[in-house]
Design an enzyme around this catalytic site. Structure first.
Site, PDB file in Angstrom:
ATOM      1  N   GLN A 128     -28.297 -22.904  16.638  1.00 14.35           N
ATOM      2  CA  GLN A 128     -28.972 -21.916  17.474  1.00 14.35           C
ATOM      3  C   GLN A 128     -30.474 -21.803  17.208  1.00 14.35           C
ATOM      4  OE1 GLN A 128     -25.614 -18.931  16.597  1.00 14.35           O
ATOM      5  NE2 GLN A 128     -26.213 -18.380  18.665  1.00 14.35           N
ATOM      6  N   ARG A 136     -28.433 -15.063   5.713  1.00 14.54           N
ATOM      7  CA  ARG A 136     -27.237 -15.861   6.004  1.00 14.54           C
ATOM      8  C   ARG A 136     -27.630 -16.928   7.025  1.00 14.54           C
ATOM      9  NH1 ARG A 136     -22.587 -14.946  10.188  1.00 14.54           N
ATOM     10  NH2 ARG A 136     -21.429 -16.826   9.716  1.00 14.54           N
ATOM     11  N   HIS A 179     -20.762 -23.561  11.321  1.00 18.16           N
ATOM     12  CA  HIS A 179     -20.997 -22.617  12.412  1.00 18.16           C
ATOM     13  C   HIS A 179     -21.006 -23.419  13.718  1.00 18.16           C
ATOM     14  CE1 HIS A 179     -22.630 -18.354  13.257  1.00 18.16           C
ATOM     15  NE2 HIS A 179     -22.422 -18.908  14.443  1.00 18.16           N
ATOM     16  N   GLU A 213     -15.997 -17.684  12.359  1.00 18.01           N
ATOM     17  CA  GLU A 213     -15.185 -17.339  13.533  1.00 18.01           C
ATOM     18  C   GLU A 213     -14.306 -18.475  14.027  1.00 18.01           C
ATOM     19  OE1 GLU A 213     -17.611 -15.767  16.647  1.00 18.01           O
ATOM     20  OE2 GLU A 213     -18.354 -14.107  15.465  1.00 18.01           O
ATOM     21  N   ASN A 246     -17.499 -10.435  11.455  1.00 17.25           N
ATOM     22  CA  ASN A 246     -18.480 -10.359  12.546  1.00 17.25           C
ATOM     23  C   ASN A 246     -17.946  -9.345  13.542  1.00 17.25           C
ATOM     24  OD1 ASN A 246     -19.804 -12.414  11.279  1.00 17.25           O
ATOM     25  ND2 ASN A 246     -19.407 -13.966  12.847  1.00 17.25           N
ATOM     26  N   TYR A 306     -19.011  -6.696  16.856  1.00 15.54           N
ATOM     27  CA  TYR A 306     -20.005  -6.310  17.860  1.00 15.54           C
ATOM     28  C   TYR A 306     -19.572  -5.142  18.731  1.00 15.54           C
ATOM     29  CZ  TYR A 306     -22.504 -10.660  16.877  1.00 15.54           C
ATOM     30  OH  TYR A 306     -23.206 -11.665  16.257  1.00 15.54           O
ATOM     31  N   GLU A 366     -22.079 -10.351  10.596  1.00 15.16           N
ATOM     32  CA  GLU A 366     -22.853 -10.294  11.845  1.00 15.16           C
ATOM     33  C   GLU A 366     -22.606  -8.967  12.533  1.00 15.16           C
ATOM     34  OE1 GLU A 366     -22.216 -13.436  14.721  1.00 15.16           O
ATOM     35  OE2 GLU A 366     -22.317 -14.971  13.172  1.00 15.16           O
ATOM     36  N   TRP A 416     -27.293  -9.573  13.223  1.00 10.30           N
ATOM     37  CA  TRP A 416     -27.402 -10.735  14.103  1.00 10.30           C
ATOM     38  C   TRP A 416     -28.311 -10.359  15.240  1.00 10.30           C
ATOM     39  CZ3 TRP A 416     -25.878 -15.712  13.644  1.00 10.30           C
ATOM     40  CH2 TRP A 416     -26.144 -16.515  14.779  1.00 10.30           C
ATOM     41  N   GLU A 470     -28.175 -18.904  22.679  1.00  9.97           N
ATOM     42  CA  GLU A 470     -26.932 -18.133  22.647  1.00  9.97           C
ATOM     43  C   GLU A 470     -25.797 -18.932  23.320  1.00  9.97           C
ATOM     44  OE1 GLU A 470     -25.661 -15.742  21.076  1.00  9.97           O
ATOM     45  OE2 GLU A 470     -24.014 -15.106  22.359  1.00  9.97           O
TER      46      GLU A 470
HETATM   47  C1  PNW Z   1     -20.813 -14.723  17.457  1.00  8.26           C
HETATM   48  N1  PNW Z   1     -16.945 -12.499  22.172  1.00  8.26           N
HETATM   49  O1  PNW Z   1     -19.910 -15.191  18.381  1.00  8.26           O
HETATM   50  C2  PNW Z   1     -21.384 -15.972  16.815  1.00  8.26           C
HETATM   51  O2  PNW Z   1     -21.012 -16.135  15.475  1.00  8.26           O
HETATM   52  C3  PNW Z   1     -22.860 -16.128  16.993  1.00  8.26           C
HETATM   53  O3  PNW Z   1     -23.225 -17.465  16.788  1.00  8.26           O
HETATM   54  C4  PNW Z   1     -23.271 -15.594  18.343  1.00  8.26           C
HETATM   55  O4  PNW Z   1     -24.576 -15.897  18.669  1.00  8.26           O
HETATM   56  C5  PNW Z   1     -23.010 -14.105  18.326  1.00  8.26           C
HETATM   57  O5  PNW Z   1     -21.663 -13.828  18.067  1.00  8.26           O
HETATM   58  C6  PNW Z   1     -23.390 -13.385  19.609  1.00  8.26           C
HETATM   59  O6  PNW Z   1     -22.601 -13.805  20.670  1.00  8.26           O
HETATM   60  C7  PNW Z   1     -19.211 -14.448  19.308  1.00  8.26           C
HETATM   61  O7  PNW Z   1     -17.072 -12.834  23.372  1.00  8.26           O
HETATM   62  C8  PNW Z   1     -19.459 -14.653  20.656  1.00  8.26           C
HETATM   63  O8  PNW Z   1     -16.145 -11.619  21.829  1.00  8.26           O
HETATM   64  C9  PNW Z   1     -18.708 -14.001  21.593  1.00  8.26           C
HETATM   65  C10 PNW Z   1     -17.703 -13.150  21.189  1.00  8.26           C
HETATM   66  C11 PNW Z   1     -17.441 -12.953  19.860  1.00  8.26           C
HETATM   67  C12 PNW Z   1     -18.202 -13.602  18.933  1.00  8.26           C
END
Ligand code: PNW
Length: 486
Positions: A35, A92, A137, A183, A314, A316, A386, A437, A444
């Site tokens: 990335q 990281r 990764h 992941e 990780n 979000y 993350e 993150w 992305e």
């Molecule tokens: C992570 N979802 O991935 C990755 O580890 C990163 O490299 C990435 O840039 C970051 O999240 C942001 O997207 C995900 O759709 C991407 O649930 C998408 C999902 C989960 C994790």
């Protein structure tokens, strides 16, 4: 005090300061090689599956690639200096497998690649940043894809172990925190099922994700074993696995919804953590997938058992989970018989949305996820590896540069989510660190450069210059223990 909205607690999440965390709690930023590095054909690097996947313009929304990315390969000093200046204590990053072994076979090491990561690590240490290195990764050497079928091959664990060993041997005198795989679910489901991530759709979209997951687990265990047997005694570091996990809140207290929510966790994190902590895949997966789920031999089980010194999480976003009757196809989502809802039963949104359509801002979900993992797996050491949110590049484009840097929504995101980590620690979860993150706006994946997750704005149209956003400044005050300026 916790507030309850629509029957769901907000987790008592308010404001946060550095002193809510132990002194040795680690705050860092995270990135990954493909990335940010660029320099696709420099330093003796071989192609990875993402180099080739992004050549196909149908795969990336803005038809971009990571060939140059944000040129971290050449600008790593400037980037690390900025991290240190902002007050972060750790970085990281991920190592590109094809920079170490260009063809992935583990026979000819690429000295230039070793030198690059030596320089990177040495500079981090010089600037007072602890290195947290991810071995994988998502950028598998392309040759391993074409010759053996990548993660679908049962030979992959041996190649991964050779690569891991080379990294431990070359960098382990200085790197004390290793992450084997980032992941594995995303690689399995999106890389080998849906086909939206490299290597793209494979032969059997039903069986392949489960096979790719199985081999990632075995590869992880093989790398852990190498470290334990050959390096642990002298290097005294730790090795973990990173899983991604949304919070899943039951949509109602109806038994069907509650059971569907538990099933959601089984398919999401149990898939990877149950074999490690309990010796096999979750029963709910076995029951539903039958022969599509591979079996572990006694030896596999032994290698996998307790093969993490910490769990990397990780996280979000969150969803409400309800039970739905679906034809029980053996497809990763249908077989789970659940629906992910973005609204409370009352119809109110679960949280404000970020740019990515999957990303809703729900700070209390992180507290609950940490407590869930802690309880489910007997209080492992956890790092949040993350956490962050994105903004839409096309929206920011309309603004002047100084306005683009004023990411107040992201400041709110971090305040809320970091407060949730502090709450989880008070609840008893053994959380040792937190990584935002991402440090920089970057490539992305399938979204190309259309989504910006960075604390630092990268001006793609003006020489890839770096500009700290308000969120980076917020972090620098927070880390110094100063009151927030926003
Ligand atoms: C992570 N979802 O991935 C990755 O580890 C990163 O490299 C990435 O840039 C970051 O999240 C942001 O997207 C995900 O759709 C991407 O649930 C998408 C999902 C989960 C994790």
């Amino acid at each position: 005090m916790e507030n309850v909205r629509n029957g769901v607690s907000d987790g008592g999440i308010k404001d946060v300061s550095r002193s809510d965390f132990p002194n040795d709690f680690v705050f860092g930023v995270a990135t990954s090689a493909y990335q940010i590095e660029g320099a696709r054909r420099e330093g003796g690097k071989g192609d990875s599956i993402w180099d080739v996947f992004s050549e196909n313009k149908d795969n990336i929304v803005d038809k971009s690639t990571g060939d140059v990315a944000v040129d971290h390969y050449h600008r790593y000093k400037e980037d690390i200096e900025l991290m240190a200046k902002l007050g972060f204590g750790a970085y990281r990053f991920s190592i590109s497998w094809a920079r170490i072994f260009p063809d992935g076979l583990g026979t000819k090491i690429n000295e230039e690649g070793v030198t690059f990561y030596n320089n990177l690590i040495n500079f981090m240490l010089e600037k007072g940043l602890q290195p947290f290195a991810t071995l994988y990764h998502w950028d598998l050497p392309y040759n391993l894809h074409t010759t053996i079928g990548g993660w679908l091959s049962d030979k992959i664990a041996d190649y991964f172990a050779l690569y891991a060993e080379a990294c431990f041997a070359n960098f382990g005198d200085r790197v004390k925190h290793w992450i084997t795989i980032n992941e594995p679910l995303q690689t399995s489901v999106n890389g080998y099922g849906a086909g939206i991530f490299a290597p793209g759709k494979c032969t059997d979209a039903i069986k392949d994700p489960f096979l790719a997951a199985h081999h990632q687990l075995l590869a992880h265990a093989a790398a852990y074993k190498v470290y334990k047997e050959k390096f642990k005694a002298t290097q005294a570091g730790e090795v973990g696995l990173v899983v991604d996990c949304e919070w899943a809140e039951a949509f109602s207290d109806k038994p069907d919804d509650v059971i569907a929510t538990a099933r959601r966790f089984d398919f999401h994190v149990g898939w990877y953590l149950d074999p490690i902590f309990f010796g096999d895949y979750p029963e709910t997966m076995r029951k539903r997938l039958g022969d599509h789920l591979p079996n572990f031999s006694e030896r596999d089980r032994e290698n996998l058992r307790n093969s993490v010194d910490f769990v990397g999480l990780n996280h979000y976003t969150s969803r409400f989970i309800s039970h739905v009757e679906t034809p029980r196809e053996i497809h990763f989502y249908q077989v789970q018989e659940m629906k992910r809802n973005e609204i409370y039963p009352s119809g109110e949104a679960i949280g404000d949305r970020a740019a990515s359509e999957w990303l809703f801002i729900v700070p209390w979900g992180l507290r609950k996820t940490l407590n869930h993992i802690s309880k489910q797996y007997n209080h492992p050491k956890i790092y949040v590896t993350e956490n962050g949110m994105d903004e839409e590049d096309s929206e920011l484009e309309k603004l002047e540069l100084h306005e683009r840097l004023n990411d107040t929504k992201r400041v709110g995101y971090f305040k809320g989510y970091i407060a949730a980590v502090a709450q989880a620690i008070k609840d008893g979860a053994d959380v040792r660190g937190y990584f935002a993150w991402s440090f920089l706006d970057n490539f992305e994946w399938a979204q190309g450069y259309t989504k910006r997750f960075g604390l630092v704005y990268v001006d793609y149209k003006n020489g890839l210059t770096r500009h700290p956003k308000a969120s980076a400044i917020w972090f620098s005050h927070f880390l110094k223990g100063e009151g927030s300026v926003y």
